[in-house]
Design a protein around this motif. Structure first.
Motif, PDB file in Angstrom:
ATOM      1  N   ARG A 120    -117.519  97.241   8.316  1.00 30.99           N
ATOM      2  CA  ARG A 120    -116.750  98.222   9.074  1.00 30.99           C
ATOM      3  C   ARG A 120    -115.793  98.989   8.174  1.00 30.99           C
ATOM      4  NH1 ARG A 120    -116.990  97.972  14.400  1.00 30.99           N
ATOM      5  NH2 ARG A 120    -116.692 100.203  14.134  1.00 30.99           N
ATOM      6  N   SER A 126    -120.695  99.782  14.466  1.00 28.08           N
ATOM      7  CA  SER A 126    -120.985  98.381  14.796  1.00 28.08           C
ATOM      8  C   SER A 126    -122.494  98.161  14.904  1.00 28.08           C
ATOM      9  CB  SER A 126    -120.258  97.933  16.067  1.00 28.08           C
ATOM     10  OG  SER A 126    -120.317  98.911  17.051  1.00 28.08           O
ATOM     11  N   THR A 129    -123.797  97.907  11.402  1.00 30.26           N
ATOM     12  CA  THR A 129    -123.402  96.616  10.853  1.00 30.26           C
ATOM     13  C   THR A 129    -124.331  95.514  11.348  1.00 30.26           C
ATOM     14  OG1 THR A 129    -121.103  97.340  10.799  1.00 30.26           O
ATOM     15  CG2 THR A 129    -121.490  94.979  10.648  1.00 30.26           C
TER      16      THR A 129
END
Lengths: 216, 247
Positions: A120, A126, A129
């Protein structure tokens, strides 16, 4: 001992075994897909999280046999009639998915928080990720417990016999009813389950050892 | 933004962890090209402070403005700030399933949308700069702690940030590896990077910092240039801290 009974009925038992394998593979495939979706939803918030959590708790904290009974015998009362194979598949898929979801969530949460933070802080979203940092690492951690679950599922397909789905246990019961050779037939049925599950169990242990050895 | 605007601005920043009041009204300005070292006893809030600057922690009250963008719940602002602010962690936090080169190119390719060749070229230049060009195809677990931290610095630099945050970058390192990491940071400071560094390395602070911020119990006790900070600290708590850390 009447081993000729076994020989005579072996083709029928093997047909039953096919049913077991078919049901098992179907449940593993559908359960894994649904389980990953539910497991990822458990990382979310609000309604998504609540629904996923309710699903997991519901199907993990009631016996599988009750779930099969409810879907096969209970749902017709509200107008949903499923044939035995479909009812058993649905119940087992939900059961498999609830357990898979826990495996997936556990694997993701076992990763250090620093992995999220590093990604991040580099500006990854997100989802990015999850896709590029978290899942590739979490997936390998899900493999051994997932294979353990598959072994359990394969054995639990025998529960479908209680609603008369044609699989190995049902085939065995019908042969026993006809021939009364309980000892021989159930012994052979057990041996067939063992031959199916033992290799999977050994493969799981090997994989576990390998993954521990080569943490990258 | 004019030259006289701070690149990082904190105004009355408060932060609670449950009932624990970890930041108690922080005011701080960091200017472009400045190196600010934040020190203080453990639990003083220095890590939390630095983690608020790229919103790994969310502040509860006050304002934080980074490179002209105010940090709010608006995720676009948060992402915009994170693209311009690199961070180096105490535990390195390299991605263990990716090679060194992949660690460095991941964000430029995904976030900056650079072509892979460009990202790899930049990554190799950065590895050269941090002194381990031969490790491009290694995995993090094959590197020493010092090498891992240098890769982590290269990974952050690959995004070409305007600001670099360092959260105790040498605290997890064996003593013999601390210098190699500090050397890279020193080089970065010389090139004019804006840096906020949480560290206990007072030698580094004395030599590289433009200003030293001393924190205690969630507040800033004293801010001073290194010369003043080490020789004529104004506050009793600063003196007590320095007497413990400089023996």
């Amino acid at each position: 001992m009447r081993w000729t009974v076994v020989v005579a009925n072996l083709p029928y038992l093997l047909e039953g075994l096919q049913g077991t394998v078919l049901l098992g593979l179907l449940v593993m495939a559908l359960g894994t897909v649904l389980g990953f979706a539910v497991g990822l939803a458990r990382l979310g918030r609000g309604l998504v999280y609540a629904a996923a959590t309710a699903f997991v708790e519901l199907f993990r904290d009631t016996p599988l046999i009750m779930q099969i009974f409810f879907i096969f015998f209970g749902l017709p009362a509200v107008g949903i009639r499923l044939n035995a194979f479909v009812a058993a598949s649905v119940a087992m898929t939900f059961f498999a998915a609830a357990n898979t979801a826990e495996i997936v969530r556990g694997a993701i949460q076992s990763l250090p928080r620093g992995q999220w933070e590093a990604a991040r802080s580099l500006g990854l979203s997100s989802l990015q990720t999850l896709r590029w940092v978290i899942l590739p690492q979490a997936l390998r951690r899900t493999l051994p417990p997932l294979m353990g679950l598959f072994t359990t599922l394969l054995k639990d397909t025998s529960l479908a016999a209680i609603v008369n789905v044609f699989e190995l246990t049902t085939a065995g019961r019908r042969v026993v009813e006809r021939t009364l050779a309980s000892f021989e037939i159930w012994l052979v049925v057990a041996a067939l389950y063992f031959l199916l599950c033992y290799p999977l169990s050994v493969a799981t242990q090997r994989l576990e050892r390998r993954l521990v050895a080569e943490v990258p | 933004m004019s030259r006289t605007d701070p690149i990082i601005l904190l105004q009355g920043v408060h932060k609670w962890f449950g009932r624990l009041h970890v930041l108690r009204g922080i005011d701080l300005e960091v200017w472009p090209g400045e190196v600010v070292v934040v020190c203080g006893p453990s639990g003083s809030g220095k890590s939390t402070l630095i983690r608020c600057i790229n919103r790994l922690e969310r502040h509860d009250r006050g304002r934080i403005v980074v490179d002209g963008i105010e940090l709010t719940d608006d995720l676009r602002h948060v992402d915009a700030v994170r693209r311009e602010v690199g961070m180096v962690f105490q535990q390195f936090n390299l991605f263990p399933h990716l090679t060194v080169l992949q660690n460095i190119t991941l964000a430029p390719v995904l976030v900056r949308k650079w072509p892979r060749e460009q990202a790899e070229r930049v990554a190799r230049e950065l590895l050269e700069r941090v002194g381990i060009p031969e490790k491009a195809d290694s995995y993090p677990s094959q590197l020493s702690g010092g090498q891992q931290q240098r890769v982590a610095i290269a990974r952050a630099l690959a995004m070409q940030p305007k600001i670099m945050l360092f959260d105790e970058p040498t605290s997890a390192l064996d003593p013999e590896m601390i210098q190699e990491v500090l050397d890279v940071m020193r080089d970065l400071a010389r090139r004019g990077m804006t840096m906020v560094v949480v560290t206990h390395e007072m030698g580094f602070a004395r030599e590289v910092a433009d200003r030293i911020v001393f924190m205690d119990e969630g507040g800033i006790v004293e801010v001073a240039p290194p010369e003043t900070f080490f020789t004529r600290p104004r506050h009793e708590r600063t003196r007590a801290f320095l007497s413990k850390i400089l023996r």
